[in-house]
Design a protein around this motif. Structure first.
Motif, mmCIF file in Angstrom:
data_model
loop_
_atom_site.group_PDB
_atom_site.id
_atom_site.type_symbol
_atom_site.label_atom_id
_atom_site.label_comp_id
_atom_site.label_asym_id
_atom_site.label_seq_id
_atom_site.Cartn_x
_atom_site.Cartn_y
_atom_site.Cartn_z
ATOM 1 N N GLU A 152 -5.401 -9.761 -0.250
ATOM 2 C CA GLU A 152 -5.270 -9.657 1.205
ATOM 3 C C GLU A 152 -4.528 -10.871 1.748
ATOM 4 O OE1 GLU A 152 -8.045 -8.746 5.112
ATOM 5 O OE2 GLU A 152 -8.992 -9.229 3.211
ATOM 6 N N THR A 189 -1.356 6.747 2.190
ATOM 7 C CA THR A 189 -1.760 5.349 2.378
ATOM 8 C C THR A 189 -3.220 5.271 2.806
ATOM 9 O OG1 THR A 189 -0.896 5.366 4.636
ATOM 10 C CG2 THR A 189 0.559 4.502 2.924
ATOM 11 N N ILE A 190 -3.703 6.267 3.524
ATOM 12 C CA ILE A 190 -5.117 6.295 3.931
ATOM 13 C C ILE A 190 -6.014 6.298 2.694
ATOM 14 C CG2 ILE A 190 -6.901 7.720 5.031
ATOM 15 C CD1 ILE A 190 -4.673 8.597 7.034
ATOM 16 N N VAL A 203 0.845 -1.198 0.000
ATOM 17 C CA VAL A 203 0.000 0.000 0.000
ATOM 18 C C VAL A 203 0.881 1.250 0.000
ATOM 19 C CG1 VAL A 203 -1.673 1.301 1.372
ATOM 20 C CG2 VAL A 203 -1.972 -1.154 1.049
ATOM 21 N N ILE A 225 -9.209 0.690 -1.736
ATOM 22 C CA ILE A 225 -9.335 -0.770 -1.598
ATOM 23 C C ILE A 225 -10.679 -1.115 -0.953
ATOM 24 C CG2 ILE A 225 -8.423 -2.814 -0.438
ATOM 25 C CD1 ILE A 225 -5.599 -1.509 -0.798
ATOM 26 N N ARG A 226 -11.013 -0.438 0.152
ATOM 27 C CA ARG A 226 -12.296 -0.687 0.841
ATOM 28 C C ARG A 226 -13.490 -0.447 -0.075
ATOM 29 N NH1 ARG A 226 -10.206 2.281 4.847
ATOM 30 N NH2 ARG A 226 -11.579 4.030 4.369
ATOM 31 N N ARG A 235 -3.751 -9.378 7.554
ATOM 32 C CA ARG A 235 -4.126 -7.966 7.703
ATOM 33 C C ARG A 235 -3.324 -7.064 6.771
ATOM 34 N NH1 ARG A 235 -3.680 -6.866 13.936
ATOM 35 N NH2 ARG A 235 -3.720 -4.774 13.074
ATOM 36 N N HIS A 236 -2.674 -7.651 5.790
ATOM 37 C CA HIS A 236 -1.833 -6.887 4.857
ATOM 38 C C HIS A 236 -2.380 -7.013 3.443
ATOM 39 C CE1 HIS A 236 1.195 -6.367 7.976
ATOM 40 N NE2 HIS A 236 0.961 -7.626 8.291
ATOM 41 N N TYR A 237 -2.241 -5.941 2.689
ATOM 42 C CA TYR A 237 -2.678 -5.928 1.299
ATOM 43 C C TYR A 237 -1.487 -5.804 0.367
ATOM 44 C CZ TYR A 237 -7.477 -5.027 2.860
ATOM 45 O OH TYR A 237 -8.710 -5.125 3.445
ATOM 46 N N TYR A 247 -5.927 2.797 1.079
ATOM 47 C CA TYR A 247 -6.798 1.886 1.830
ATOM 48 C C TYR A 247 -8.272 2.176 1.537
ATOM 49 C CZ TYR A 247 -3.072 -0.160 4.680
ATOM 50 O OH TYR A 247 -1.965 -0.852 5.105
ATOM 51 N N LYS A 248 -8.621 3.442 1.409
ATOM 52 C CA LYS A 248 -10.005 3.830 1.101
ATOM 53 C C LYS A 248 -10.406 3.272 -0.265
ATOM 54 C CE LYS A 248 -12.769 7.962 0.266
ATOM 55 N NZ LYS A 248 -12.604 8.757 -0.902
#
Length: 70
Positions: free
Chosen positions: A39, A23-24, A12, A30-31, A42-44, A27-28
């Motif tokens: 995945e 990185t936020i 990420v 990805i979500r 807990r890592h992408y 992650y957004k």
């Protein structure tokens, strides 16, 4: 399996550096399923192919001369 650059996996943080985004934000994406990721616990990881597709989907076409897109 032969190695192919399309199989390269980015973290990420690496994708954030490539796209000049936090990185936020990554992650957004990805979500929200805007950026495909793999995945591992807990890592992408993001494949080079997924990143390339993401960039292509977000590329704005250039305008033709005269200011009108065709």
């Amino acid at each position: 399996m032969r190695y192919n650059h399309k199989h390269h996996l980015y973290t990420v943080a690496e994708v954030g550096q490539i796209l000049k985004l936090s990185t936020i934000t990554i992650y957004k994406y990805i979500r929200e399923k805007k950026l495909e990721a793999i995945e591992f616990g807990r890592h992408y990881r993001i494949s080079a192919l997924s990143l390339e597709r993401f960039i292509e989907r977000h590329t704005v076409p250039a305008q033709a001369e005269g200011g009108r897109s065709e």
